[in-house]
Design an enzyme around this catalytic site. Structure first.
Site, short mmCIF file in Angstrom:
data_model
loop_
_atom_site.label_atom_id
_atom_site.label_comp_id
_atom_site.label_asym_id
_atom_site.label_seq_id
_atom_site.Cartn_x
_atom_site.Cartn_y
_atom_site.Cartn_z
N GLN A 81 0.83 -1.21 0.00
CA GLN A 81 0.00 0.00 0.00
C GLN A 81 0.86 1.26 0.00
O GLN A 81 1.78 1.39 0.81
CB GLN A 81 -0.92 0.05 1.23
CG GLN A 81 -1.92 1.19 1.10
CD GLN A 81 -2.70 1.46 2.36
OE1 GLN A 81 -2.12 1.73 3.41
NE2 GLN A 81 -4.01 1.39 2.27
N CYS A 110 -6.38 7.58 4.87
CA CYS A 110 -5.63 8.05 6.05
C CYS A 110 -6.16 9.43 6.48
O CYS A 110 -6.07 10.40 5.71
CB CYS A 110 -4.13 8.12 5.76
SG CYS A 110 -3.20 8.68 7.19
N LYS A 151 -8.11 2.18 -1.32
CA LYS A 151 -8.81 2.03 -0.04
C LYS A 151 -9.41 3.38 0.30
O LYS A 151 -8.68 4.38 0.40
CB LYS A 151 -7.86 1.56 1.06
CG LYS A 151 -8.55 1.48 2.42
CD LYS A 151 -7.82 0.52 3.34
CE LYS A 151 -8.46 0.44 4.71
NZ LYS A 151 -7.89 1.42 5.65
N ASN A 208 -14.58 -2.79 5.28
CA ASN A 208 -13.63 -2.67 6.39
C ASN A 208 -14.28 -1.92 7.55
O ASN A 208 -14.97 -0.93 7.34
CB ASN A 208 -12.37 -1.93 5.91
CG ASN A 208 -11.46 -1.53 7.06
OD1 ASN A 208 -11.09 -0.37 7.18
ND2 ASN A 208 -11.10 -2.46 7.91
N GLY A 209 -14.02 -2.42 8.75
CA GLY A 209 -14.48 -1.76 9.97
C GLY A 209 -15.21 -2.71 10.87
O GLY A 209 -16.20 -3.32 10.48
N ALA A 232 -8.52 -4.89 10.75
CA ALA A 232 -7.24 -4.33 11.22
C ALA A 232 -7.08 -4.62 12.71
O ALA A 232 -6.35 -5.54 13.10
CB ALA A 232 -7.19 -2.82 10.94
C1 LIG Z 1 -2.32 0.52 14.16
C2 LIG Z 1 -3.09 0.83 12.91
C3 LIG Z 1 -2.42 1.14 11.75
C4 LIG Z 1 -3.14 1.41 10.57
N1 LIG Z 1 -2.45 1.66 9.43
C5 LIG Z 1 -3.13 1.77 8.26
C6 LIG Z 1 -2.44 1.83 7.02
O1 LIG Z 1 -1.20 1.78 6.97
N2 LIG Z 1 -3.18 1.94 5.89
C7 LIG Z 1 -4.56 1.95 5.92
O2 LIG Z 1 -5.19 2.02 4.86
N3 LIG Z 1 -5.23 1.92 7.08
C8 LIG Z 1 -4.55 1.80 8.24
N4 LIG Z 1 -5.24 1.69 9.42
C9 LIG Z 1 -6.71 1.75 9.40
C10 LIG Z 1 -7.26 0.33 9.26
O3 LIG Z 1 -6.83 -0.24 8.03
C11 LIG Z 1 -8.78 0.31 9.28
O4 LIG Z 1 -9.27 1.08 8.21
C12 LIG Z 1 -9.39 0.83 10.59
O5 LIG Z 1 -8.63 0.46 11.71
C13 LIG Z 1 -10.81 0.28 10.74
O6 LIG Z 1 -10.82 -1.12 10.67
P1 LIG Z 1 -10.92 -2.05 11.99
O7 LIG Z 1 -12.23 -1.69 12.66
O8 LIG Z 1 -10.89 -3.46 11.46
O9 LIG Z 1 -9.75 -1.71 12.87
C14 LIG Z 1 -4.55 1.43 10.60
C15 LIG Z 1 -5.22 1.11 11.78
C16 LIG Z 1 -4.52 0.81 12.92
C17 LIG Z 1 -5.28 0.47 14.18
#
Ligand SMILES: Cc1cc2nc3c(=O)[nH]c(=O)nc-3n(C[C@H](O)[C@H](O)[C@H](O)COP(=O)(O)O)c2cc1C
Length: 331
Positions: A81, A110, A151, A208-209, A232
């Site tokens: 990514q 982001c 994304k 996602n989420g 995530a």
């Molecule tokens: C520690 C951490 C690092 C993350 N780094 C990225 C990243 O590098 N790229 C990205 O698209 N989203 C990143 N995210 C966001 C997650 O991909 C995701 O969109 C968000 O946490 C919601 O999903 P979840 O409810 O499964 O955690 C990060 C989230 C966390 C908690």
């Protein structure tokens, strides 16, 4: 995940039915500029992908026995990514990384202030024409059959979401929150479903989420009509989530330790990962003690005392059949 979805963790989750893994977000500018940037941001191994049975027919069409005959073994995928806003730089970075990965993703989600000010990440949610140019530039370099995905986050400006879905990406992951919403807020299911409707079955959509278990992932899939589910924080807490485990199995803990020692991994990150995985099984005092440990040996001794069996050589490398078997590599 920035800092977290590095090689040992990706390898670990791929042993537990995570079909597609992503590198942390990499700044395309730094990556394309220097060898040093590339070395610190990315390493991979041909062992890191899992192998999985892919059903070639939809679930509802055939009885389970017939489905078994119509499935084939496929290798999992690794996606790099990037964050980028300049078409040439994104294309340069894509060209450098594409021989080592199975797809490239552009981060449009982001929400951090610094990223918005740099006009990358969620800033691009409202710049669909620029996103189209970025994707086209990367595809011109990697070849048009190579997957370039995006994304995104949901956005009250539905026109922009629709245009992003039509921007030429090979698939789209949709985080069901706006860029202003914290991850503690519930996911907007209709928002994800809107992206699925815009895609009209022509572009696969990943939700996602808040996927914290395999059951929740199946429910999200059913409610939204997506083709895949991304987790995530759920995977950080339980790397075996997609295999149906309710909490991190101890075998995953010992496998992670083995992978970190084989690949090499900075101690603070190693400890943070284990802290996430074991969060639910520590008391407050135990967590405090675990966090005070300062060495790999200290952590391993402590976990062994708690009954975690350390794996022997070979356990990690052969739990599922791998399609090819050369050693680790980096660029
Ligand atoms: C520690 C951490 C690092 C993350 N780094 C990225 C990243 O590098 N790229 C990205 O698209 N989203 C990143 N995210 C966001 C997650 O991909 C995701 O969109 C968000 O946490 C919601 O999903 P979840 O409810 O499964 O955690 C990060 C989230 C966390 C908690």
């Amino acid at each position: 995940m920035v800092r977290f979805s590095k090689l040992p963790f990706r390898h670990l989750v791929s042993l537990y039915s995570t079909h597609i893994t992503h590198t942390p977000m990499i700044l395309a500018r730094e990556f394309s500029r220097s060898e040093l940037g590339r070395r610190s941001d990315f390493s991979t191994s041909t062992f890191e992908r899992g192998t999985f049975w892919l059903n070639e027919v939809p679930h509802h069409l055939y009885a389970p026995e017939a489905r078994k005959k119509r499935r084939r073994l496929v290798r999992g995928s690794l996606i790099a990514q990037f964050a980028a806003n300049d078409a040439k730089i994104f294309a340069d970075a894509s060209e450098l990384i594409f021989p080592h990965v199975d797809g490239i993703d552009l981060n449009l989600g982001c929400p951090q202030k610094w990223a918005y000010q740099e006009k990358i990440g969620s800033y691009l949610l409202r710049q669909p024409d620029q996103v189209r140019d970025l994707i086209r530039a990367a595809r011109d370099r990697t070849g048009w059959s190579f997957p370039i995905s995006i994304k995104i986050r949901i956005d009250p400006n539905l026109k922009c979401t629709q245009q992003l879905v039509e921007s030429g990406a090979s698939h789209i992951s949709v985080h069901g929150r706006t860029r202003h919403q914290a991850s503690t807020l519930p996911v907007d299911v209709p928002g994800i479903r809107f992206a699925v409707e815009c895609a009209k079955g022509q572009v696969p959509v990943v939700a996602n989420g808040d996927a914290w278990s395999a059951g929740e992932s199946a429910a999200i899939r059913k409610k939204t009509g997506v083709q895949g589910v991304m987790s995530a924080r759920g995977l950080l807490a339980n790397p075996a989530l997609f295999d149906g485990y309710e909490r991190t199995p101890m075998q995953a803990v010992s496998t992670f330790i083995r992978l970190c020692s084989e690949y090499g991994f900075p101690f603070p990150l190693f400890q943070r990962h284990l802290g996430f995985m074991l969060e639910g099984s520590f008391t407050r005092v135990e967590r405090g003690y675990f966090n005070s440990l300062t060495s790999f040996a200290g952590v391993v001794d402590y976990l062994e005392e708690r009954g975690v069996d350390m794996p022997t050589v070979g356990d990690v490398w052969t739990p599922t059949p791998h399609l090819d078997s050369s050693g680790g590599e980096g660029i």
